[in-house]
Design a protein around this motif. Structure first.
Motif, mmCIF file in Angstrom:
data_model
loop_
_atom_site.group_PDB
_atom_site.id
_atom_site.type_symbol
_atom_site.label_atom_id
_atom_site.label_comp_id
_atom_site.label_asym_id
_atom_site.label_seq_id
_atom_site.Cartn_x
_atom_site.Cartn_y
_atom_site.Cartn_z
ATOM 1 N N SER A 61 -7.342 34.789 0.123
ATOM 2 C CA SER A 61 -6.896 33.890 1.190
ATOM 3 C C SER A 61 -7.819 34.076 2.377
ATOM 4 C CB SER A 61 -5.456 34.189 1.603
ATOM 5 O OG SER A 61 -4.549 33.818 0.599
ATOM 6 N N ALA A 62 -8.359 32.961 2.875
ATOM 7 C CA ALA A 62 -9.257 32.991 4.031
ATOM 8 C C ALA A 62 -8.630 32.189 5.156
ATOM 9 C CB ALA A 62 -10.623 32.421 3.662
ATOM 10 N N ILE A 63 -8.505 32.801 6.333
ATOM 11 C CA ILE A 63 -7.903 32.142 7.494
ATOM 12 C C ILE A 63 -8.915 32.117 8.623
ATOM 13 C CG2 ILE A 63 -6.071 32.269 9.219
ATOM 14 C CD1 ILE A 63 -4.285 33.528 7.178
ATOM 15 N N SER A 64 -9.113 30.930 9.204
ATOM 16 C CA SER A 64 -10.017 30.777 10.341
ATOM 17 C C SER A 64 -9.299 31.196 11.611
ATOM 18 C CB SER A 64 -10.484 29.329 10.455
ATOM 19 O OG SER A 64 -11.206 29.139 11.647
ATOM 20 N N SER A 65 -9.934 32.029 12.417
ATOM 21 C CA SER A 65 -9.311 32.484 13.658
ATOM 22 C C SER A 65 -9.301 31.406 14.730
ATOM 23 C CB SER A 65 -10.048 33.723 14.181
ATOM 24 O OG SER A 65 -11.410 33.416 14.434
ATOM 25 N N GLU A 66 -10.099 30.367 14.565
ATOM 26 C CA GLU A 66 -10.167 29.300 15.565
ATOM 27 C C GLU A 66 -9.255 28.136 15.205
ATOM 28 O OE1 GLU A 66 -14.310 28.389 15.740
ATOM 29 O OE2 GLU A 66 -14.713 29.972 17.206
ATOM 30 N N THR A 67 -9.364 27.637 13.985
ATOM 31 C CA THR A 67 -8.589 26.463 13.582
ATOM 32 C C THR A 67 -7.268 26.838 12.915
ATOM 33 O OG1 THR A 67 -9.653 26.343 11.405
ATOM 34 C CG2 THR A 67 -10.734 25.193 13.232
ATOM 35 N N ARG A 68 -7.076 28.118 12.572
ATOM 36 C CA ARG A 68 -5.894 28.599 11.853
ATOM 37 C C ARG A 68 -5.783 27.978 10.453
ATOM 38 N NH1 ARG A 68 -3.415 32.855 14.767
ATOM 39 N NH2 ARG A 68 -4.212 32.613 16.871
ATOM 40 N N GLU A 69 -6.849 27.351 10.013
ATOM 41 C CA GLU A 69 -6.841 26.735 8.683
ATOM 42 C C GLU A 69 -6.899 27.826 7.622
ATOM 43 O OE1 GLU A 69 -9.579 23.743 5.931
ATOM 44 O OE2 GLU A 69 -10.189 24.235 7.973
ATOM 45 N N SER A 70 -6.096 27.648 6.558
ATOM 46 C CA SER A 70 -6.011 28.637 5.499
ATOM 47 C C SER A 70 -6.486 28.045 4.176
ATOM 48 C CB SER A 70 -4.561 29.133 5.356
ATOM 49 O OG SER A 70 -4.447 30.026 4.277
ATOM 50 N N GLN A 71 -7.229 28.851 3.417
ATOM 51 C CA GLN A 71 -7.705 28.437 2.096
ATOM 52 C C GLN A 71 -7.391 29.548 1.087
ATOM 53 O OE1 GLN A 71 -11.685 26.325 2.017
ATOM 54 N NE2 GLN A 71 -11.862 27.341 3.992
ATOM 55 N N GLN A 72 -6.928 29.120 -0.090
ATOM 56 C CA GLN A 72 -6.646 30.066 -1.167
ATOM 57 C C GLN A 72 -7.508 29.736 -2.378
ATOM 58 O OE1 GLN A 72 -3.723 28.651 0.372
ATOM 59 N NE2 GLN A 72 -3.536 30.463 1.670
ATOM 60 N N PHE A 73 -8.044 30.755 -3.012
ATOM 61 C CA PHE A 73 -8.818 30.549 -4.226
ATOM 62 C C PHE A 73 -8.758 31.808 -5.074
ATOM 63 C CE2 PHE A 73 -11.262 30.888 -0.356
ATOM 64 C CZ PHE A 73 -12.010 32.042 -0.510
ATOM 65 N N LYS A 74 -9.238 31.704 -6.286
ATOM 66 C CA LYS A 74 -9.136 32.755 -7.284
ATOM 67 C C LYS A 74 -10.472 32.921 -7.986
ATOM 68 C CE LYS A 74 -6.436 33.761 -11.488
ATOM 69 N NZ LYS A 74 -5.374 33.240 -12.386
ATOM 70 N N THR A 75 -10.789 34.148 -8.383
ATOM 71 C CA THR A 75 -12.051 34.397 -9.072
ATOM 72 C C THR A 75 -11.888 35.543 -10.052
ATOM 73 O OG1 THR A 75 -14.389 34.894 -8.734
ATOM 74 C CG2 THR A 75 -12.831 36.014 -7.300
ATOM 75 N N LYS A 76 -12.907 35.770 -10.860
ATOM 76 C CA LYS A 76 -12.893 36.882 -11.806
ATOM 77 C C LYS A 76 -12.916 38.212 -11.061
ATOM 78 C CE LYS A 76 -15.409 34.337 -15.417
ATOM 79 N NZ LYS A 76 -16.638 34.313 -16.236
ATOM 80 N N ALA A 77 -12.441 39.239 -11.711
ATOM 81 C CA ALA A 77 -12.345 40.558 -11.083
ATOM 82 C C ALA A 77 -13.675 41.306 -11.136
ATOM 83 C CB ALA A 77 -11.252 41.376 -11.752
ATOM 84 N N THR A 78 -14.723 40.666 -10.614
ATOM 85 C CA THR A 78 -16.043 41.296 -10.513
ATOM 86 C C THR A 78 -16.597 41.066 -9.117
ATOM 87 O OG1 THR A 78 -17.225 39.317 -11.284
ATOM 88 C CG2 THR A 78 -16.490 40.896 -12.960
ATOM 89 N N THR A 79 -17.423 41.989 -8.673
ATOM 90 C CA THR A 79 -17.989 41.874 -7.329
ATOM 91 C C THR A 79 -18.898 40.657 -7.210
ATOM 92 O OG1 THR A 79 -17.930 44.293 -7.153
ATOM 93 C CG2 THR A 79 -19.264 43.110 -5.550
ATOM 94 N N ALA A 80 -19.704 40.393 -8.229
ATOM 95 C CA ALA A 80 -20.629 39.257 -8.194
ATOM 96 C C ALA A 80 -19.863 37.937 -8.066
ATOM 97 C CB ALA A 80 -21.502 39.250 -9.450
ATOM 98 N N SER A 81 -18.809 37.759 -8.856
ATOM 99 C CA SER A 81 -18.017 36.528 -8.781
ATOM 100 C C SER A 81 -17.344 36.394 -7.426
ATOM 101 C CB SER A 81 -16.964 36.509 -9.889
ATOM 102 O OG SER A 81 -17.565 36.565 -11.157
ATOM 103 N N LEU A 82 -16.860 37.507 -6.892
ATOM 104 C CA LEU A 82 -16.200 37.478 -5.590
ATOM 105 C C LEU A 82 -17.158 37.041 -4.491
ATOM 106 C CD1 LEU A 82 -13.790 38.134 -3.726
ATOM 107 C CD2 LEU A 82 -14.611 40.502 -3.670
#
Length: 371
Positions: free
Chosen positions: A20-41
């Protein structure tokens, strides 16, 4: 300090990362999913947050990944921290729990500055800590095997104490007794008992090997002064001293002994409301390894005996101010423990109270040795 524009919370597991990524300015939130690897993240994070290295703070709960993900992201120039799980705010009306909501909860708590971040050890410190913890794990496993063997002996009608008039198990004589009994048993029972005795012997050899390595490590430059100082305390020898040194690797992060007491989980739980005050034992919320080691070190802390030969030997190569702290601790614990026992307090409660007292003196000693 860089201005944080994005707070990124990650819920990690073995299968996938929920983000989950939240912008401190716009308060906009985004959710996404990825494989459990550092490269994919990293690939997904750069897609959604282009200025990842400059204005983003990534964090995840302390868990089975340890600090590996944090170090991998730091090497890529991405600021990442590990959150203490107990510091994340929880609502009483929560009835739905899933990975997506958990990641969002982490991001929101980061944005509101409502979490506590873990102070990570270096890779070398973490490796040394794993060595010391391994010794504790092996001792625990060996104890389980011993209990299993004694249980099996009862079912087979073998009673060492009654047959030999000996009081203690697991002495060399006890081992010889068990080995002599193996050929006299039924074939299946003999194979089972012999296999367990072999496993126990292997565990004892493994513990001895690990203790030898811990002893060598205790004489290395990072730990030599600290271990020598801690060995001046009654009840603390090399193994416990190394456990304290590796678990409390940066004592300067505790500005006061009360903070260290809370970290170890020896602080008092309290529920006070409506003019009533109620205290309910220790919290047990902190580092269980240090807590258990201190309580074991205080098994005989309140016995008013003269310093042991080992303590006198440890005092020879230590600064006088550290010896004074250790002697003051010994006298303080003796008086406190005896007073509690005479007032009718349970022995275990007295040991825990002494362990909490001892922790303050250990904090003072470590502040001197790491100055």
């Amino acid at each position: 300090m860089k201005k944080i524009l994005h707070y990124i919370g990650i819920d990690v597991d073995d299968q996938s990362f929920h983000i989950s990524a939240i912008s401190s300015e716009t308060r906009e939130s985004q959710q996404f999913k990825t494989k459990a690897t550092t490269a994919s993240l990293i690939k997904v994070l750069r897609k959604y947050v282009p200025d990842l290295n400059k204005s983003a703070l990534v964090a995840y709960e302390a868990g089975h990944l340890g600090y590996s993900l944090m170090r991998a992201l730091d090497k890529k120039g991405i600021t990442c921290k590990v959150i203490a799980p107990t510091s994340i705010p929880k609502s009483a009306n929560e009835r739905v729990k899933n990975d997506r909501l958990d990641s969002e909860k982490i991001a929101i708590a980061m944005r509101n500055n409502a979490v506590s971040y873990v102070n990570p050890p270096s890779e070398e410190q973490e490796a040394d800590r794993q060595l010391v913890r391994t010794r504790g794990d092996l001792v625990s496993q060996a104890s389980d095997i011993k209990r299993n063997i004694l249980s099996m002996c009862r079912t087979l009608g073998l009673d060492y104490t009654k047959e030999t008039n000996k009081k203690s198990n697991w002495t060399p004589h006890h081992f010889q007794y068990l080995k002599k009994k193996v050929p006299l048993l039924q074939r299946s029972a003999a194979i089972a008992l012999e296999a367990k005795l072999k496993v126990l012997e292997f565990m004892r050899c493994s513990i001895a090997d690990v203790e030898y390595e811990i002893e060598k490590l205790a004489h290395s430059v990072p730990y030599k002064k600290t271990v020598a100082a801690l060995r001046c305390f009654k009840g603390i020898q090399t193994t416990v001293a190394m456990l304290l040194a590796t678990e409390l690797y940066s004592i300067k992060r505790f500005a006061h002994p009360r903070q260290l007491t809370a970290y170890v989980g020896l602080d008092i739980r309290e529920y006070s409301s409506g003019g009533k005050q109620s205290q309910m034992g220790i919290s047990k919320m902190g580092n269980k390894h240090v807590r258990r080691a201190l309580v074991e070190a205080c098994q005989f802390a309140f016995t008013a005996k003269a310093p042991l030969k080992r303590l006198k030997q440890a005092h020879k190569k230590t600064e006088k101010r550290i010896i004074d702290i250790a002697d003051k601790c010994r006298n303080r614990l003796s008086k406190k423990g005896i007073r509690m026992l005479l007032s009718g307090k349970p022995r275990n409660k007295a040991k825990v109270a002494c362990a909490r007292e001892m922790l303050g003196f250990i904090w003072e000693t470590l502040c001197i040795t790491t100055a």
